[in-house]
Design a protein around this motif. Structure first.
Motif: not given
Length: 55
Positions: A39-48
Motif C-alpha cells: 500500500h502506498q502512502n495516502t497522505k497528500k504531498t505538497k507540490t512546489e
C-alpha cells in the motif's frame, strides 16, 4: 477418416480432464509470487513550482 468407437475415448477424455482439474490447480496456486503489492502512502504531498526559466 475411419470412424472410431467413442466409448473408450470419451471415458479417457473425461478422466483426463478430471485429473487435470483436481491435481493441477492446487499445485499451480501453491506457487508464491515475488511481487507482493504494498500500500502506498495516502497522505497528500505538497507540490512546489519548478524554477524553470520559460523565456
Amino acid at each position: 477418416m475411419p470412424q472410431l468407437n467413442p466409448a473408450p475415448w470419451f471415458t479417457i477424455l473425461i478422466f483426463s480432464w478430471l485429473i487435470f482439474l483436481t491435481v493441477l490447480p492446487p499445485k499451480i496456486m501453491a506457487h508464491s509470487y515475488p511481487n507482493v503489492l504494498t500500500h502506498q502512502n495516502t497522505k497528500k504531498t505538497k507540490t512546489e513550482a519548478w524554477p524553470w526559466p520559460w523565456h
